[in-house]
Design a protein around this motif. Structure first.
Motif, PDB file in Angstrom:
ATOM      1  N   THR A 256       0.676  -1.025   0.094  1.00  0.00           N
ATOM      2  CA  THR A 256       0.083   0.257  -0.449  1.00  0.00           C
ATOM      3  C   THR A 256       1.126   1.107   0.104  1.00  0.00           C
ATOM      4  O   THR A 256       0.114   2.486   0.471  1.00  0.00           O
ATOM      5  N   VAL A 257       2.184   1.149  -0.316  1.00  0.00           N
ATOM      6  CA  VAL A 257       2.789   2.411  -0.826  1.00  0.00           C
ATOM      7  C   VAL A 257       2.809   2.609  -1.706  1.00  0.00           C
ATOM      8  O   VAL A 257       2.961   2.376  -2.992  1.00  0.00           O
ATOM      9  N   PRO A 258       2.335   3.984  -2.203  1.00  0.00           N
ATOM     10  CA  PRO A 258       1.656   4.932  -3.640  1.00  0.00           C
ATOM     11  C   PRO A 258       2.926   4.436  -4.427  1.00  0.00           C
ATOM     12  O   PRO A 258       2.435   4.240  -5.664  1.00  0.00           O
ATOM     13  N   LEU A 259       4.185   4.946  -4.051  1.00  0.00           N
ATOM     14  CA  LEU A 259       5.684   4.243  -4.932  1.00  0.00           C
ATOM     15  C   LEU A 259       5.140   3.538  -5.738  1.00  0.00           C
ATOM     16  O   LEU A 259       5.334   2.815  -7.024  1.00  0.00           O
ATOM     17  N   PHE A 260       5.643   2.064  -4.898  1.00  0.00           N
ATOM     18  CA  PHE A 260       5.050   0.363  -4.774  1.00  0.00           C
ATOM     19  C   PHE A 260       4.021   0.231  -5.842  1.00  0.00           C
ATOM     20  O   PHE A 260       4.016  -0.350  -6.739  1.00  0.00           O
ATOM     21  N   TYR A 261       2.335   0.699  -5.083  1.00  0.00           N
ATOM     22  CA  TYR A 261       1.576   0.603  -5.928  1.00  0.00           C
ATOM     23  C   TYR A 261       2.017   0.928  -7.151  1.00  0.00           C
ATOM     24  O   TYR A 261       1.418   0.677  -8.961  1.00  0.00           O
ATOM     25  N   GLY A 262       1.618   2.684  -7.453  1.00  0.00           N
ATOM     26  CA  GLY A 262       2.298   3.082  -8.468  1.00  0.00           C
ATOM     27  C   GLY A 262       2.647   2.309  -9.756  1.00  0.00           C
ATOM     28  O   GLY A 262       2.495   2.011 -10.892  1.00  0.00           O
ATOM     29  N   ALA A 263       3.810   1.681  -9.730  1.00  0.00           N
ATOM     30  CA  ALA A 263       5.002   1.150 -10.199  1.00  0.00           C
ATOM     31  C   ALA A 263       4.112  -0.422 -11.150  1.00  0.00           C
ATOM     32  O   ALA A 263       4.814  -1.375 -11.780  1.00  0.00           O
TER      33      ALA A 263
ATOM     34  N   TYR B  85      16.067  11.786  -3.431  1.00  0.00           N
ATOM     35  CA  TYR B  85      16.012  10.029  -2.974  1.00  0.00           C
ATOM     36  C   TYR B  85      14.690  10.673  -1.288  1.00  0.00           C
ATOM     37  O   TYR B  85      14.236  10.086  -1.250  1.00  0.00           O
ATOM     38  N   LEU B  86      15.575  11.004  -0.735  1.00  0.00           N
ATOM     39  CA  LEU B  86      15.484  11.487   0.616  1.00  0.00           C
ATOM     40  C   LEU B  86      14.468  11.354   0.892  1.00  0.00           C
ATOM     41  O   LEU B  86      12.971  11.285   1.575  1.00  0.00           O
ATOM     42  N   LEU B  87      13.922  13.073   0.355  1.00  0.00           N
ATOM     43  CA  LEU B  87      13.067  13.872  -0.141  1.00  0.00           C
ATOM     44  C   LEU B  87      11.083  12.965  -0.864  1.00  0.00           C
ATOM     45  O   LEU B  87      10.716  12.830  -0.455  1.00  0.00           O
ATOM     46  N   ALA B  88      11.792  12.413  -1.914  1.00  0.00           N
ATOM     47  CA  ALA B  88      10.867  11.239  -2.707  1.00  0.00           C
ATOM     48  C   ALA B  88      10.374  10.342  -2.029  1.00  0.00           C
ATOM     49  O   ALA B  88       9.413  10.128  -2.211  1.00  0.00           O
ATOM     50  N   LEU B  89      11.519   9.546  -0.789  1.00  0.00           N
ATOM     51  CA  LEU B  89      10.890   8.383  -0.398  1.00  0.00           C
ATOM     52  C   LEU B  89      10.346   8.286   0.624  1.00  0.00           C
ATOM     53  O   LEU B  89       8.980   7.961   1.284  1.00  0.00           O
ATOM     54  N   ALA B  90      10.579   9.911   1.441  1.00  0.00           N
ATOM     55  CA  ALA B  90       8.899  10.620   2.360  1.00  0.00           C
ATOM     56  C   ALA B  90       7.957  11.089   2.016  1.00  0.00           C
ATOM     57  O   ALA B  90       6.942  10.586   2.817  1.00  0.00           O
ATOM     58  N   ALA B  91       7.693  11.129   0.780  1.00  0.00           N
ATOM     59  CA  ALA B  91       6.893  11.633   0.062  1.00  0.00           C
ATOM     60  C   ALA B  91       5.647  10.576  -0.336  1.00  0.00           C
ATOM     61  O   ALA B  91       5.089  10.521   0.147  1.00  0.00           O
ATOM     62  N   LEU B  92       6.187   9.821  -0.948  1.00  0.00           N
ATOM     63  CA  LEU B  92       5.728   9.282  -1.633  1.00  0.00           C
ATOM     64  C   LEU B  92       5.415   7.688  -0.442  1.00  0.00           C
ATOM     65  O   LEU B  92       5.012   6.769  -1.556  1.00  0.00           O
ATOM     66  N   THR B  93       6.001   7.758   0.080  1.00  0.00           N
ATOM     67  CA  THR B  93       5.578   6.932   0.719  1.00  0.00           C
ATOM     68  C   THR B  93       5.031   6.724   2.018  1.00  0.00           C
ATOM     69  O   THR B  93       4.444   5.695   3.139  1.00  0.00           O
ATOM     70  N   LEU B  94       4.088   8.074   2.236  1.00  0.00           N
ATOM     71  CA  LEU B  94       3.036   8.121   2.982  1.00  0.00           C
ATOM     72  C   LEU B  94       1.403   7.215   2.537  1.00  0.00           C
ATOM     73  O   LEU B  94       2.198   6.978   1.397  1.00  0.00           O
ATOM     74  N   PRO B  95       0.838   7.282   3.688  1.00  0.00           N
ATOM     75  CA  PRO B  95       0.849   8.035   5.240  1.00  0.00           C
ATOM     76  C   PRO B  95       1.694   6.989   5.773  1.00  0.00           C
ATOM     77  O   PRO B  95       1.465   6.516   6.934  1.00  0.00           O
TER      78      PRO B  95
END
Length: 542
Positions: A143-150, A285-295
């Motif tokens: 349910t991590v948005p980045l993973f689901y989107g990928a 990537y630090l910012l991307a991981l924090a933002a794209l693994t919300l919530p």
């Protein structure tokens, strides 16, 4: 979440031992995880049209592979396309052959990759840490948005992440099983196979990244000797070579310039150059991981009361996840060019680390259970909502235009692309031959990382085959004159330099793109094109 409180003893320091016995297998749980992951990642794979450029490009190459029957050489518009190895194309073309060329089949590779990663991480964590944390890790990762989107995005990034993840987990499993006196060679053989498939999915990174992570973990856990022994295992090298080498050898025999282009240009130069897409600062990537693994990402800020010390095996797994995450982020932060998909191999260890924090926090404070359920619910709904939103927000998609072309065009009628290469048109229109791409082909534009550079690079691999596929602007009118019926796709409104198009309304127009049918047998058209001589129905070379 009552299920997360099922008995899973936390071993104290007194009971821990370097050769702690492995936990019992949970095949029913493993099977259930696989089934749920398959349904979860597949439920929206059919919904969204292909994204441009990546999905249109790579699915188009797979479509050409299926249409042509040449499973050795990936082609873009009939020209050799060696930006990436063929594993993605093989999986996608096979799925389209079995289930038809739809968007769900076109996304078979990322779907398979997502299911593999989630199920593999679940099995590993259940074996060496505990089943409750395994379920929690699987839920978080899925349910991590980045993973689901990928998982809904047809390119090579999640495929190589699945190979890298499998290679790391299988090798560490082999190390821990060997230390516990259990059989380890099947897992080790599978790890070598996973690295070979990683090379076939995206090149050397499929082997380099697992080796870096495993070496760092071996140093951190004082197992360097044991890991090096596995690295030098003879049968593993044979497995790796048998899977990875044949394609490279066969392609090199047909294209002598392949090795330099693939290994030097596409690996070394892309890694060190600043001239490719999406130049970003080191902290991207630090910012991307924090933002794209919300919530889920805010959970790492939670501090729970101290729990009994975990056993040595679980501690080594924790070290693995930390080292793995750090190596991947550092490795991809070094080059100037940074794309979000590159960081996907870091999501599995990040999910494991978040799951440990969540597990400890909810055990310490029962009131956090409701927050855990709320987070999982918001994450799941958010993932589906993002895909649904993307379905209605694809301004670059030419699906309807391409399907209109596919319904009206007769086999053998040539197609011309003006000032662009419309990647998804090849797939949606089921075009059965290469198209002619008309452009000024200015050196400054070709030098940029774009569709022009891709086609020109491919032209260099097969110059004889490209003569009628990459046309100068001045060659368009004579080419249209040679065929009785042609189709043109180009910018809308049409350039004033092409007055014969501006005077003729398109058959279909969407956004900044239009479709025209050119009947060169009509007197008005032949006059506008200044045609000379008779008609000869021709089509670009197959």
């Amino acid at each position: 979440m009552t299920s997360l409180r099922s008995p899973a003893p936390i071993h104290t320091a007194a009971s821990a031992s370097p050769r702690a016995a492995p936990r019992a297998r949970h095949w029913p749980g493993w099977s259930l995880c696989l089934g749920l992951a398959a349904l979860w990642f597949g439920c929206t794979a059919w919904l969204r049209p292909l994204a441009i450029p990546d999905e249109g490009r790579y699915v188009g190459v797979a479509w050409e592979m299926l249409r042509s029957g040449d499973w050795l050489v990936p082609t873009l518009n009939g020209l050799p396309f060696f930006h990436k190895p063929p594993l993605f194309y093989w999986i996608t073309a096979t799925a389209m052959d079995l289930f038809g060329p739809g968007v769900a089949a076109a996304r078979a590779a990322p779907w398979l990759s997502a299911v593999t990663i989630v199920t593999g991480v679940f099995a590993f964590v259940a074996r060496w840490v505990g089943r409750p944390q395994a379920w929690l890790t699987a839920v978080i990762l899925a349910t991590v948005p980045l993973f689901y989107g990928a998982a809904q995005y047809a390119n090579m990034d999640l495929l190589v992440a699945a190979c890298v993840t499998s290679a790391i987990l299988l090798t560490v499993h082999a190390v821990l099983a060997r230390s516990a006196g259990s059989g380890y060679r099947p897992a080790l053989a599978a790890a070598w196979a996973a690295m070979a498939l990683g090379v076939l999915s995206k090149g050397l990174i499929g082997a380099v990244l697992p080796l870096l992570v495993l070496t760092a973990w071996a140093l951190a856990t004082r197992r360097l000797g044991k890991v090096l022994t596995l690295f030098t295992w003879g049968p593993g090298w044979l497995i790796f070579a048998a899977i990875a080498a044949p394609w490279f050898v066969l392609v090199q025999e047909r294209f002598p310039a392949f090795d330099h282009y693939f290994f030097v240009v596409q690996h070394v130069e892309r890694f060190v150059s600043t001239g490719f897409n999406n130049v970003q600062p080191w902290w991207f990537y630090l910012l991307a991981l924090a933002a794209l693994t919300l919530p889920w990402s805010p959970w790492v800020l939670i501090r729970s009361r101290r729990l009994p010390q975990i056993d040595s095996v679980a501690s080594d797994v924790r070290i693995l996840m930390r080292v793995w995450l750090a190596i991947v982020v550092l490795f991809f932060s070094l080059p100037s060019s940074k794309l979000v998909g590159y960081i996907l191999p870091a999501l599995a260890p990040l999910a494991c680390l978040i799951a440990e924090v969540v597990w400890r926090a909810t055990r310490a404070t029962r009131a956090l259970d409701r927050w855990l359920v709320a987070t999982a619910s918001v994450a799941a709904v958010g993932c589906v909502a993002l895909v649904v939103a993307a379905h209605y927000g694809q301004p670059k998609s030419r699906q309807v235009l391409a399907e209109t072309l596919g319904n009206l065009r007769q086999r053998g009628e040539p197609v011309f692309f003006l000032d662009n290469f419309y990647y998804d048109v090849m797939f949606y229109a089921r075009i059965d031959a290469p198209v002619a791409v008309v452009d000024a082909w200015l050196p400054a534009e070709v030098a940029k990382d774009s569709w022009r550079r891709e086609l020109v690079d491919a032209q260099h691999m097969a110059p004889a085959s490209s003569q009628r596929r990459l046309l100068q602007t001045s060659e368009l009118a004579p080419a249209l004159c040679r065929a009785a019926s042609s189709w043109v796709i180009g910018p809308w409104p049409a350039s004033a330099a092409r007055g014969w198009l501006t005077a003729r309304p398109p058959l279909y127009q969407s956004g900044d793109t239009a479709l025209w049918h050119i009947d060169a047998s009509a007197f008005a058209i032949r006059s506008a094109l200044e045609c000379r001589g008779g008609l000869a129905q021709v089509s670009p070379e197959p």
